[in-house]
Design a protein around this motif. Sequence first.
Motif, PDB file in Angstrom:
ATOM      1  N   THR A  14      47.885  11.854 -57.318  1.00 14.33           N
ATOM      2  CA  THR A  14      47.223  13.158 -57.205  1.00 14.33           C
ATOM      3  C   THR A  14      46.618  13.353 -55.821  1.00 14.33           C
ATOM      4  N   ILE A  15      45.990  12.292 -55.294  1.00 17.81           N
ATOM      5  CA  ILE A  15      45.379  12.376 -53.964  1.00 17.81           C
ATOM      6  C   ILE A  15      46.445  12.637 -52.900  1.00 17.81           C
ATOM      7  N   ILE A  16      47.580  11.934 -53.007  1.00 23.76           N
ATOM      8  CA  ILE A  16      48.658  12.125 -52.025  1.00 23.76           C
ATOM      9  C   ILE A  16      49.240  13.530 -52.107  1.00 23.76           C
ATOM     10  N   GLU A  17      49.435  14.027 -53.312  1.00 21.79           N
ATOM     11  CA  GLU A  17      49.959  15.390 -53.470  1.00 21.79           C
ATOM     12  C   GLU A  17      48.994  16.418 -52.901  1.00 21.79           C
ATOM     13  N   ARG A  18      47.697  16.183 -53.101  1.00 17.37           N
ATOM     14  CA  ARG A  18      46.715  17.114 -52.558  1.00 17.37           C
ATOM     15  C   ARG A  18      46.722  17.088 -51.033  1.00 17.37           C
ATOM     16  N   ALA A  19      46.914  15.879 -50.451  1.00 19.47           N
ATOM     17  CA  ALA A  19      46.961  15.776 -48.992  1.00 19.47           C
ATOM     18  C   ALA A  19      48.208  16.442 -48.418  1.00 19.47           C
ATOM     19  N   ARG A  20      49.312  16.348 -49.136  1.00 17.86           N
ATOM     20  CA  ARG A  20      50.543  16.984 -48.660  1.00 17.86           C
ATOM     21  C   ARG A  20      50.491  18.504 -48.785  1.00 17.86           C
TER      22      ARG A  20
END
Length: 780
Positions: free
Chosen positions: A6-12
């Motif tokens: 979830t954190i990576i998707e939010r950063a992307r």
Amino acid sequence: MDNVGTIIERARAISHEELQEFYRGLQEALKSQSIADVIPSLRQLWLSLACTRYRGDVPPDLLMPLWEAVKEPHLGPVMVRMLCAAVLQEFSPCQSVCLRGGELSSGPLSSSSLALTLPVVAGVGHYHPDLQVLREQLLAWLTGAGQVDTAAITHVLGCLWGMDNSEVITLTQEQVDGVSKQLCTWLTTTSTTQPPNPFSKNIFSSRQLVAVTEVDETPSHDMFTVLSVGQHYSPDQFLNMQVFSMMRGWLHKHQSKNGESASMALLVDKMCEYCLRLLDQCERKAVVQQDAELQQACLTEVILLLDTMCQQNSSLIPRVFPSIKRVYNRIQNSPASSINIINILQFLLHHSDAVMYDMGPALQHFFLKILDKQCIDQSLAFEATLFCLENMENLCNNTSVLRKFFPCLLKVFAWQPKTLLAEFVDLLPTMVSEETAIEVLHCLLDLPVITAAMETVMRVEQRGSLTVTDLSPEAVAQSTPELVYSDPLHRPLFNFILRAEGGLGDTIDRLKVLHDILQDYSTLPRVVVCSQAAPVLLRVYLQTVEQEASVDLLARLFPVLLERSCLLFPIKTFQTEVKRVLSEALVWVVQTAPGLLIDNRQEVQELMSSPRNFTGREDVFLHLAWAVGEYMSVTYDRRCTPDIISQYYEGVECLLYELSVSQLGRTETPLQHRARLTAVLMTALAKLATRCQDLMPRVLLCLTKITQQLPASGSQDPGDAVLLARAPVLINLCRMPNVAPLLSSLPAETDDNSKLHQDQNSSSCLLLQLTQAVMKQSQQ
């Protein structure tokens, strides 16, 4: 893991504008706060750089405080400086983030500082403004004494090795000798004892030194190598591993031009001793699975390294060859060592002549016992193909393995057609010779069959063997390929199509039966891809044969082209493309050896005996009909007597009558391109008649009937108009027996000093009209 995703998707998902706003906020925070106070923001910055494509938009003013924190220990704790270094590495290369010459020479740096700064500097690469100064300082650290500790040397050596590989700077011979001397020292003076646990807080823990162990857990008191096992490793032991990992590249780049120097000679001697020690360690049985995998990896590097050293210094071959041969005898039957066997074969190809070693049995064992059994292994398939490609000239000139084991290699391609197509385009010509050409052609035409058969065998092996009784032909049609494969009656079909060695036969009589068995697999993705790649290799094959084929080979090739044009695996696109390629091949085969139409007239006449043979192989049929009309002439072969011409004429005439009658009666004939076929047959008929004057009345009658029947058929085919225009031209041509043979035939090959006029742009209609006009004027 879900939270991380979830954190990576939010950063992307963050936009460019949001990133710029975040950069400005962090830049303002760094002006008023210390680095240690903005750790969460630095972590978010690193994540943004790692997950987005906006790396080049970071303001340089934001990076300079991070770079200062990396260089200066007092600006923050180690963890914060590591985070800053990670951010800068993500942003590299950047010229503003560099160690300047003055900063390097101002004093010795600690190992912790070098561990953070040098990876950032290495990321800058050839963009570094003070590249030469940096190189000089790195060399001074490597060859000097007491300036930096051993732990820092690993980072210095890694940075210098990266710069040396970049080809931007070139080391002088003196510098190479200095580094080589140090490399030799680090290889031979490494301690063989385990250091105490650096993370232990027990001040009363034992300080007794324990020797490192072998992979079988026996104590080791010899020289330290990468296969020496310990609970913890000292900095000099890590440096030893690093030197070994870079040694092959170092020797490959610097040995050829500096091979006579004493430092390089000493390094090669010690490296050879180190590698032989590793070969002995690889023979031990590892207790831990990870150590067994490490043995295989080390064995690969050792063999390649010894090969490199022996190529550069042939005096090492007698010293090394017995050890390599012993390793081969030990692993030749081990499936897990297949890649290393290829490396050993590479070594033998390079150096077997120096020790008079016959490597024929080793090559045969590899293709028959290893590659044939593991051809679906992707890594082995790639390495084997690369081995054959890199040693193509040697294998062709000194061995016959490529021509002998081409079925095994084509199995490798059939399983991975998309991956290995480019390599096999270069490799295929080496498999073709006068003896193997016909068998290679059959294998290329059967490539989708090979893939489907391999799928069958793989599935049977995965599910276990099936016990069945003999299957009748009706049962075969209703059974799965796996069940049919387990039938002893049909197993030989699979064994032949999946053979590893050539020379056992060109093809099988029951090939159509095998097609029916494997038809269910014709839609598998791997089979479909292979069917798309096979015509590419077929064209390469035909180009090779066209350049080097003899008349005898063409005589054996011609009937195969006719036979296989109607015997292909039932994939529609595959059949269409292959038939197009075979039809083009028929043209140049007949052009090269027109006498084949006489030698194979029974097969050709049988093929052209009925319009039914036209369905499904239109291109082959049309090209063959054209070749009959064009090359059945005494000009091309003295054996072309009027009797042979008459035989061909009667067959073409019957076919033309049958075709016209079927259209007149509007019977259901599954023919396509009817007008094109009729035009080709009419032209062929006229050309045959011009070479045998007795046939002139018959061809005039036949063509006249065609012109009368076409309007009566009521067909709306646009091609009929072309036929109605073509027929009068051919009729007028045949009414002039003295001129017709010259106008209806291609110009024969003549000497350069011939005065015969040749105009490829002339039209028969224009020539006939001109001739008619001249004749009228002469009559007046």
